[in-house]
Design a protein around this motif. Structure first.
Motif, short mmCIF file in Angstrom:
data_model
loop_
_atom_site.label_atom_id
_atom_site.label_comp_id
_atom_site.label_asym_id
_atom_site.label_seq_id
_atom_site.Cartn_x
_atom_site.Cartn_y
_atom_site.Cartn_z
N UNK A 185 49.81 -64.32 -24.94
CA UNK A 185 50.98 -64.45 -25.10
C UNK A 185 51.52 -62.61 -25.46
N UNK A 186 50.80 -62.49 -26.66
CA UNK A 186 51.03 -61.27 -27.95
C UNK A 186 51.23 -60.11 -26.88
N UNK A 187 49.49 -60.21 -26.81
CA UNK A 187 49.00 -59.54 -26.14
C UNK A 187 49.11 -59.15 -25.13
N UNK B 110 62.43 -61.83 -21.40
CA UNK B 110 61.50 -62.98 -22.38
C UNK B 110 60.35 -63.55 -21.30
N UNK B 111 59.45 -64.69 -22.17
CA UNK B 111 58.96 -65.03 -21.30
C UNK B 111 58.40 -66.53 -21.84
N UNK B 112 58.45 -67.45 -21.16
CA UNK B 112 57.44 -68.91 -21.66
C UNK B 112 56.58 -69.00 -22.34
N UNK B 113 56.03 -70.00 -23.54
CA UNK B 113 55.69 -70.26 -23.67
C UNK B 113 54.27 -70.57 -23.25
N UNK B 114 53.11 -69.46 -23.37
CA UNK B 114 51.84 -69.62 -22.35
C UNK B 114 52.09 -69.39 -21.33
#
Length: 245
Positions: free
Chosen positions: A107-109, A227-231
């Motif tokens: 997610x971060x990358x 913002x994004x959701x985890x995964x």
């Protein structure tokens, strides 16, 4: 994440006999020892986590069959998994925590890659997998090692300082493109290791005036910082059926 892990292992093992990988193993063979923590794919020796991640990352990026997050033109698996698996061996960490940390790394990358912009990165000749990968690997290893928010921020800041990756290799088909993946994995481990010991990095290492986004792209694009959701980005990373981009 298990499917992405299996895909990484398949392409990494498939790449172990390429000349570039044999060269990398030979370069590090004198440092190998059975007492060291991490497996080097295709080798009879082990290395420390950083060195093993470097060599295994080179192997995984050699066949051009590695997974792809198309929106940012990134190959997360060849960076995130070499870093995490080497550190997990060093620390004796169970697979469940590795997969959890891999979600963070992907997610971060990928999010950094989206904010940076593939076009902006490619324009001056930077390899998005190499530069954004260092950030993702640092975040993944920080999560695996349980670093708090402050130290994770410092790990990302150190990685932003050490990130690298040129695409000049495309002009003559040489080997440094696959080195970029392995280097990013090793940088992630080094960054988290330093931050875990209290090493301090700029808090605006990504968005600052002389920060990562300015260095490797065209500055900050606030509209991309959603913002994004985890995964979310891990889920939207695809597995190649053919060895091409």
């Amino acid at each position: 994440m298990r499917t992405l892990l299996y895909a990484f292992l398949a392409v990494a093992i498939g790449g172990i006999n390429r000349k570039s990988v044999r060269s990398a193993r030979e370069a590090y063979a004198s440092l190998g020892s059975p007492a060291l923590a991490a497996i080097v794919l295709g080798a009879s020796f082990r290395l420390g986590a950083e060195d093993a991640a470097l060599v295994n990352g080179i192997a995984a990026h050699g066949l051009e069959l590695d997974d792809t997050f198309e929106k940012a033109s990134l190959h997360p698996g060849v960076v995130v998994f070499p870093a995490l698996l080497a550190v997990a061996e060093e620390d004796g960490t169970e697979l469940g925590r590795v997969l959890e940390a891999a979600v963070v790394g992907y997610d971060v990358m990928c999010h950094v890659g989206v904010v940076l912009g593939a076009t902006e990165s490619y324009g001056p000749g930077f390899h998005p997998t190499g530069v954004a990968g260092a950030i993702g690997a640092a975040a993944a290893v920080a999560r695996l090692r349980g670093l708090d928010e402050k130290r994770t921020t410092n790990a990302i800041g150190v990685a932003a300082d050490l990130a690298a990756g040129s695409l000049e290799c495309l002009s003559d088909g040489t080997w440094t493109k696959r080195l970029n993946g392995g280097h990013a994995a090793a940088v992630g481990i080094r960054s988290a290791r330093l931050a875990g010991a209290g090493f301090i990095a700029p808090q605006a290492a990504l968005e600052g005036r002389d920060g990562f986004l300015e260095n490797y792209g065209r500055g900050v694009h606030p509209e991309r910082m959603t913002p994004i959701d985890a995964g979310e980005y891990a889920w939207n990373t695809s597995i190649k059926l053919y060895p091409c981009c």
